[in-house]
Design an enzyme around this catalytic site. Structure first.
Site, PDB file in Angstrom:
ATOM      1  CG  HIS A   1     -64.462  -4.975 -41.697  1.00  0.00           C
ATOM      2  ND1 HIS A   1     -65.629  -4.304 -41.941  1.00  0.00           N
ATOM      3  CD2 HIS A   1     -63.479  -4.049 -41.670  1.00  0.00           C
ATOM      4  CE1 HIS A   1     -65.355  -3.024 -42.072  1.00  0.00           C
ATOM      5  NE2 HIS A   1     -64.063  -2.830 -41.908  1.00  0.00           N
TER       6      HIS A   1
ATOM      7  CG  ASP B   1     -56.063  -2.171 -39.332  1.00  0.00           C
ATOM      8  OD1 ASP B   1     -55.597  -1.093 -39.725  1.00  0.00           O
ATOM      9  OD2 ASP B   1     -57.195  -2.276 -38.813  1.00  0.00           O
TER      10      ASP B   1
HETATM   11  N1  COA Z   1     -60.260 -13.430 -34.320  1.00  0.00           N
HETATM   12  C1  COA Z   1     -60.925 -14.508 -33.880  1.00  0.00           C
HETATM   13  N2  COA Z   1     -62.259 -14.642 -33.983  1.00  0.00           N
HETATM   14  C2  COA Z   1     -62.919 -13.631 -34.576  1.00  0.00           C
HETATM   15  C3  COA Z   1     -62.272 -12.484 -35.071  1.00  0.00           C
HETATM   16  C4  COA Z   1     -60.890 -12.408 -34.918  1.00  0.00           C
HETATM   17  N3  COA Z   1     -60.217 -11.354 -35.350  1.00  0.00           N
HETATM   18  N4  COA Z   1     -63.176 -11.650 -35.598  1.00  0.00           N
HETATM   19  C5  COA Z   1     -64.364 -12.247 -35.461  1.00  0.00           C
HETATM   20  N5  COA Z   1     -64.205 -13.425 -34.836  1.00  0.00           N
HETATM   21  C6  COA Z   1     -65.251 -14.362 -34.467  1.00  0.00           C
HETATM   22  C7  COA Z   1     -65.862 -13.946 -33.135  1.00  0.00           C
HETATM   23  O1  COA Z   1     -65.185 -14.524 -32.048  1.00  0.00           O
HETATM   24  C8  COA Z   1     -67.267 -14.442 -33.284  1.00  0.00           C
HETATM   25  O2  COA Z   1     -67.277 -15.826 -33.072  1.00  0.00           O
HETATM   26  P1  COA Z   1     -68.473 -16.507 -32.226  1.00  0.00           P
HETATM   27  O3  COA Z   1     -69.694 -16.220 -33.069  1.00  0.00           O
HETATM   28  O4  COA Z   1     -68.052 -17.928 -32.150  1.00  0.00           O
HETATM   29  O5  COA Z   1     -68.506 -15.781 -30.920  1.00  0.00           O
HETATM   30  C9  COA Z   1     -67.575 -14.207 -34.762  1.00  0.00           C
HETATM   31  O6  COA Z   1     -66.300 -14.242 -35.418  1.00  0.00           O
HETATM   32  C10 COA Z   1     -68.260 -12.882 -35.039  1.00  0.00           C
HETATM   33  O7  COA Z   1     -67.427 -11.852 -34.563  1.00  0.00           O
HETATM   34  P2  COA Z   1     -67.901 -10.514 -33.857  1.00  0.00           P
HETATM   35  O8  COA Z   1     -66.864 -10.101 -32.848  1.00  0.00           O
HETATM   36  O9  COA Z   1     -69.308 -10.677 -33.371  1.00  0.00           O
HETATM   37  O10 COA Z   1     -67.922  -9.541 -35.058  1.00  0.00           O
HETATM   38  P3  COA Z   1     -67.999  -7.986 -34.919  1.00  0.00           P
HETATM   39  O11 COA Z   1     -68.633  -7.506 -36.148  1.00  0.00           O
HETATM   40  O12 COA Z   1     -68.575  -7.542 -33.645  1.00  0.00           O
HETATM   41  O13 COA Z   1     -66.446  -7.594 -34.840  1.00  0.00           O
HETATM   42  C11 COA Z   1     -64.338  -6.805 -35.256  1.00  0.00           C
HETATM   43  C12 COA Z   1     -65.723  -7.060 -35.847  1.00  0.00           C
HETATM   44  C13 COA Z   1     -63.499  -6.042 -36.280  1.00  0.00           C
HETATM   45  C14 COA Z   1     -64.443  -5.951 -33.991  1.00  0.00           C
HETATM   46  C15 COA Z   1     -63.674  -8.160 -34.928  1.00  0.00           C
HETATM   47  O14 COA Z   1     -63.601  -8.935 -36.096  1.00  0.00           O
HETATM   48  C16 COA Z   1     -62.321  -7.998 -34.288  1.00  0.00           C
HETATM   49  O15 COA Z   1     -62.218  -7.773 -33.079  1.00  0.00           O
HETATM   50  N6  COA Z   1     -61.222  -8.103 -35.091  1.00  0.00           N
HETATM   51  C17 COA Z   1     -59.898  -7.933 -34.552  1.00  0.00           C
HETATM   52  C18 COA Z   1     -59.548  -6.455 -34.447  1.00  0.00           C
HETATM   53  C19 COA Z   1     -59.316  -5.804 -35.787  1.00  0.00           C
HETATM   54  O16 COA Z   1     -58.624  -6.318 -36.635  1.00  0.00           O
HETATM   55  N7  COA Z   1     -59.923  -4.627 -35.953  1.00  0.00           N
HETATM   56  C20 COA Z   1     -59.785  -3.826 -37.158  1.00  0.00           C
HETATM   57  C21 COA Z   1     -61.101  -3.725 -37.847  1.00  0.00           C
HETATM   58  S1  COA Z   1     -60.942  -2.928 -39.427  1.00  0.00           S
END
Ligand code: COA
Length: 378
Positions: free
Chosen positions: A261, A315
């Site tokens: 998140h 979710d």
């Molecule tokens: N699966 C695997 N790795 C994940 C992850 C996931 N769901 N969520 C975060 N990470 C990892 C990233 O790969 C990143 O690792 P790194 O630093 O080695 O590159 C680290 O955690 C930070 O993640 P980041 O994508 O920068 O965080 P964010 O704040 O930009 O993203 C989300 C937040 C929600 C977009 C992201 O967690 C995600 O895509 N989740 C899956 C989709 C989802 O469930 N969305 C609903 C949100 S309520």
């Protein structure tokens, strides 16, 4: 300006004041108008929470009665909308058809551009009352079934089940749905809410703001994740393969849907309440399939937290809970809209009560200013 000055994805940027909800990741809490979302979800019906989100206070019994009567009076779709919906592409995603239907509601409303506080409230309740019927009718139409019109005899959540399936399931299943409605209702400046506020900030109409918000919510990084979670659980297939599936997915750097998140880093405050309701529902349903998905969820959750320290978001339990309620996967994000319409419209009202056009700056990285005569084709 250097790259470090830029807040990519607006991460960490505080864009405005709000009194609708407060996300407190440091104490893992979320409040709507000051009330803990967990308490609201377990102690109130969704109609009361909708009233709270719009009016700032929980209703007393008289206010609730009036509000329920108003919501029921707005149920029902026009013949024109029903005709148009019957023509929708049956292969389109239900979020696309819902987006189109809301846009249609806007052009049907001769007062669409009236953004006075009273008119905004009326349109908000109107969309709240009509969206469940749009989602249910679309579901039935794409399966060649006749839509079931809304009934004024049933409360909000029961009416939704009735319109989808022609019957109301066990109270524990309705309660799980109603809880999900409260938990999904509002979450401060997430992508779709900010989209709605951005559109409203140009003093466009509220239907346009909601149409845009639906487009934003559709994305798998936002609301679309509840659908993606269920596809993932289906792919995993059995509790026995769940751990290895997760380890393999992590080894190949897959994004695991339903985890992580932007704001919560040590767990989503809504998850325990939803997981609890999902578990109770699984017990009531009692089928092998229900137990299978529950066990897969548990193993994926444990493995992800142990391996990466990344926690599930709402979710993750909501996806399989909706599936076990009998909803098909492409309906999950439209069901999110059935709830989030409350938060979106509260934010549109708040934005317009003290409006400032949302217009950030950008860091230009293209060619320097040049003359048209430099184009080689000339
Ligand atoms: N699966 C695997 N790795 C994940 C992850 C996931 N769901 N969520 C975060 N990470 C990892 C990233 O790969 C990143 O690792 P790194 O630093 O080695 O590159 C680290 O955690 C930070 O993640 P980041 O994508 O920068 O965080 P964010 O704040 O930009 O993203 C989300 C937040 C929600 C977009 C992201 O967690 C995600 O895509 N989740 C899956 C989709 C989802 O469930 N969305 C609903 C949100 S309520």
């Amino acid at each position: 300006m250097t790259d470090t000055d830029i807040k990519y994805g607006l991460a960490g940027v505080v864009a405005d004041d709000t009194s609708v909800s407060k996300v407190m990741p440091e104490i893992n809490s979320l409040t709507y108008r000051g009330y803990k979302v967990q308490d609201l979800a377990t102690q109130c019906r969704f109609e009361e929470v909708a009233y709270l989100i719009w009016h700032g206070e929980l209703p007393n019994s008289e206010q609730l009665e009036k509000f329920n009567a108003l919501e029921k009076s707005e149920r029902g779709l026009s013949d024109d909308l029903k005709t148009v919906m019957a023509l929708f592409n049956k292969k389109a995603h239900p979020m696309d058809t819902l987006r189109t239907a809301i846009s249609f509601l806007g052009q049907e409303d001769n007062e669409a551009n009236d953004s006075s506080p009273d008119a905004l409230m009326t349109k908000s309740v109107r969309m709240f009352a009509k969206i469940p019927e749009i989602v249910a009718a679309d579901f039935r139409l794409r399966h060649g079934k006749k839509p079931i019109p809304a009934t004024k005899d049933l409360p909000f959540s029961e009416n939704f089940f009735q319109m989808c399936f022609g019957e109301v399931p066990a109270p524990e299943i309705v309660k799980c749905f109603d809880i999900s409605m409260t938990l999904y209702a509002e979450h401060s400046f997430n992508a779709s809410t900010f989209t709605a506020r951005t559109i409203a900030s140009s003093t466009s109409d509220i239907y346009s703001a909601i149409t845009g918000a639906i487009g934003s919510l559709k994305g798998p990084l936002h609301g679309g994740a509840n659908e993606a979670v269920m596809h993932m659980l289906e792919e995993v297939g059995s509790p026995e393969t769940a751990k290895d599936w997760m380890l393999d997915a992590l080894a190949t750097k897959k994004k695991i849907m339903g985890f992580g998140h932007r704001v919560y880093r040590s767990g989503d405050s809504r998850v325990p309440t939803m997981t609890d309701a999902y578990e109770k529902m699984v017990e009531v349903i009692g089928t092998k399939e229900a137990k299978k998905y529950w066990e897969i969820s548990q193993t994926l959750d444990e493995t992800m937290v142990k391996e990466k320290g990344i926690y599930p978001n709402l979710d993750f339990p909501a996806g399989p809970a909706y599936y076990l309620m009998g909803f098909e996967i492409p309906m999950f994000t439209p069901i999110f809209v059935v709830s989030r319409i409350t938060g979106w419209t509260a934010h549109v009202m708040e934005q317009l009560a003290d409006n400032k056009l949302i217009r950030p700056l950008s860091n230009y990285k293209g060619p320097d200013q040049r003359e048209v005569t430099q184009i080689s084709a000339r």
